[in-house]
Design an enzyme around this catalytic site. Structure first.
Site, PDB file in Angstrom:
ATOM      1  N   GLU A 265       0.845  -1.202   0.000  1.00  0.00           N
ATOM      2  CA  GLU A 265       0.000   0.000   0.000  1.00  0.00           C
ATOM      3  C   GLU A 265       0.874   1.242   0.000  1.00  0.00           C
ATOM      4  O   GLU A 265       1.844   1.317   0.744  1.00  0.00           O
ATOM      5  CB  GLU A 265      -0.900   0.084   1.240  1.00  0.00           C
ATOM      6  CG  GLU A 265      -2.025  -0.887   1.334  1.00  0.00           C
ATOM      7  CD  GLU A 265      -2.888  -0.621   2.569  1.00  0.00           C
ATOM      8  OE1 GLU A 265      -2.866   0.521   3.082  1.00  0.00           O
ATOM      9  OE2 GLU A 265      -3.572  -1.551   3.013  1.00  0.00           O
ATOM     10  N   GLU A 319     -13.654   5.773  -0.915  1.00  0.00           N
ATOM     11  CA  GLU A 319     -14.551   4.873  -0.182  1.00  0.00           C
ATOM     12  C   GLU A 319     -15.291   5.658   0.904  1.00  0.00           C
ATOM     13  O   GLU A 319     -14.708   6.022   1.919  1.00  0.00           O
ATOM     14  CB  GLU A 319     -13.756   3.720   0.421  1.00  0.00           C
ATOM     15  CG  GLU A 319     -13.060   2.861  -0.620  1.00  0.00           C
ATOM     16  CD  GLU A 319     -12.112   1.850   0.003  1.00  0.00           C
ATOM     17  OE1 GLU A 319     -12.602   0.875   0.609  1.00  0.00           O
ATOM     18  OE2 GLU A 319     -10.881   2.048  -0.108  1.00  0.00           O
ATOM     19  N   LYS A 322     -15.422   4.592   4.918  1.00  0.00           N
ATOM     20  CA  LYS A 322     -14.264   4.538   5.817  1.00  0.00           C
ATOM     21  C   LYS A 322     -14.412   5.587   6.919  1.00  0.00           C
ATOM     22  O   LYS A 322     -14.909   6.686   6.689  1.00  0.00           O
ATOM     23  CB  LYS A 322     -12.975   4.761   5.033  1.00  0.00           C
ATOM     24  CG  LYS A 322     -12.729   3.696   3.960  1.00  0.00           C
ATOM     25  CD  LYS A 322     -11.277   3.573   3.603  1.00  0.00           C
ATOM     26  CE  LYS A 322     -10.517   2.870   4.690  1.00  0.00           C
ATOM     27  NZ  LYS A 322      -9.112   2.603   4.331  1.00  0.00           N
ATOM     28  N   GLU A 328      -9.110   9.638   4.773  1.00  0.00           N
ATOM     29  CA  GLU A 328      -9.391   8.207   4.655  1.00  0.00           C
ATOM     30  C   GLU A 328     -10.391   7.905   3.537  1.00  0.00           C
ATOM     31  O   GLU A 328     -10.365   6.829   2.949  1.00  0.00           O
ATOM     32  CB  GLU A 328      -9.924   7.655   5.976  1.00  0.00           C
ATOM     33  CG  GLU A 328      -8.891   7.557   7.071  1.00  0.00           C
ATOM     34  CD  GLU A 328      -7.882   6.438   6.825  1.00  0.00           C
ATOM     35  OE1 GLU A 328      -8.255   5.439   6.187  1.00  0.00           O
ATOM     36  OE2 GLU A 328      -6.731   6.576   7.252  1.00  0.00           O
TER      37      GLU A 328
END
Length: 354
Positions: A265, A319, A322, A328
């Site tokens: 990541e 997203e 999250k 985030e």
């Protein structure tokens, strides 16, 4: 911490897009799905193929996603979640059952190449660290029983916080309390199975925490004076290289220089809270774009110029489910409607106009 993405270089073989780079350097993407507005898996696979992305890392083994990837030629990393480590560690029968249900039934039509056992286990509040290596070993035993151990690797993504020291890079070392119980056994397992250490690295967070002393250019791979590591005399021009070399130094300190690293990541958010300095579409485009160019052109670091890194960008989509700071929910390369948040090249061909 975050999910990521697989991209690569243009080369065609038997109509499958096999993207080969710098003698073994690849770009991939994390496909996280903590959201309620994402497109279907079939549409996502078509998006990946349209962008030349031939490696993808998942955070689960969702059947709809794995079936959609069948026949795509995209190489896949699947995940055994932290909450199942206990069962996989304690019972080989569980590992065998899990493998059959989540890997064997899809392979080889879905090109599963890695099983990530857990994710950032050392920072898991449920304290699953002691189960990690036994779970990895049982999953590998299950692969052996299914004659898949020569085709599918077992690893586990660790956060950079697994290091007790990471700056300067030459002082890189693992946290003392982790070394004997889990780090050494895990590295021995990775060596024995010819696997690799997966590491999640986020220069963004290092920059946010030290924006008063770290230049944005240094964080984004842009031109800057660089910084010399007093311990090894090497000059660094970006945080990413410095963080990766800290991991290499930590491996070297334990005499595991031969264990490869995969960056499972890394990414940069396009939006953040007021204190998350540097979070913007322009900076995200600069970080990810310059990183891709670096990996697809040489892939090495000052300490390991020939490291041939594989890097998974985080993440495919923004997203909305999250939790935590605004950043985030804004690490995505694409919006849920599949439009680009910003432009990033994913292949050597695309880099020419970038």
């Amino acid at each position: 911490m975050h999910p990521l993405l697989t991209l690569s270089i243009l080369f065609s073989y038997l109509s499958l897009p096999l993207l080969i780079v710098a003698d073994g350097s690849y770009i991939g993407v994390n496909y996280g799905r903590i959201a309620n507005n994402l497109p279907s898996a079939v549409k996502v696979v078509n998006l990946l193929k349209s962008q030349g992305i031939d490696r993808v890392k998942l955070y689960d083994t969702d059947p709809a996603v794995l079936w959609a990837l069948s026949g795509s030629g995209i190489k896949v990393t699947v995940n055994l979640p932290n909450e199942k480590l206990f069962f996989a560690a304690k019972k080989l029968s569980f590992a065998l059952s899990w493998l059959h249900k989540n890997v064997v039934v899809y392979y080889p039509h879905t090109l599963i190449e890695t099983i990530a056992v857990g994710n950032e286990v050392f920072v898991d509040p449920h304290n699953t660290t002691n189960y990690l290596v036994p779970a990895m070993k049982n999953i590998h035993k299950a692969l052996v029983k299914n004659n898949l151990h020569n085709f599918i690797k077992v690893s586990s993504p660790i956060a950079l916080t697994a290091l007790g020291s990471s700056y300067p890079s030459s002082t890189g070392s693992f946290r003392p309390e982790l070394i004997e119980p889990v780090i050494k056994p895990m590295l021995s397992f990775l060596r024995e199975t010819a696997s690799f250490l997966m590491v999640n690295v986020y220069p963004f967070f290092a920059y946010v925490s030290n924006a008063d002393v770290i230049s944005l250019d240094y964080a984004l791979f842009r031109e800057n004076p660089g910084s010399v590591d007093p311990g090894n005399g090497l000059k660094y021009f970006n945080i990413f290289d410095a963080q990766i070399d800290a991991v290499f130094a930590a491996l070297s300190a334990l005499k595991y220089d031969d264990v490869r690293i995969v960056v499972s990541e890394t990414g940069w958010p396009s939006e953040g809270d007021s204190y998350e300095v540097g979070a913007s579409p322009q900076n995200a485009a600069a970080y990810n774009g310059n990183l891709v160019k670096k990996i697809l052109s040489n892939g090495g670091t000052p300490l390991r110029p020939n490291a041939n890194l594989t890097v998974y960008l985080f993440a495919l989509f923004n997203e909305n489910g999250k939790v935590g700071p605004t950043s985030e929910r804004h690490f995505g390369l694409f919006y849920p409607d599949m439009k680009k948040v910003y432009d990033v090249p994913f292949t050597v061909a695309a880099m020419k106009g970038y």
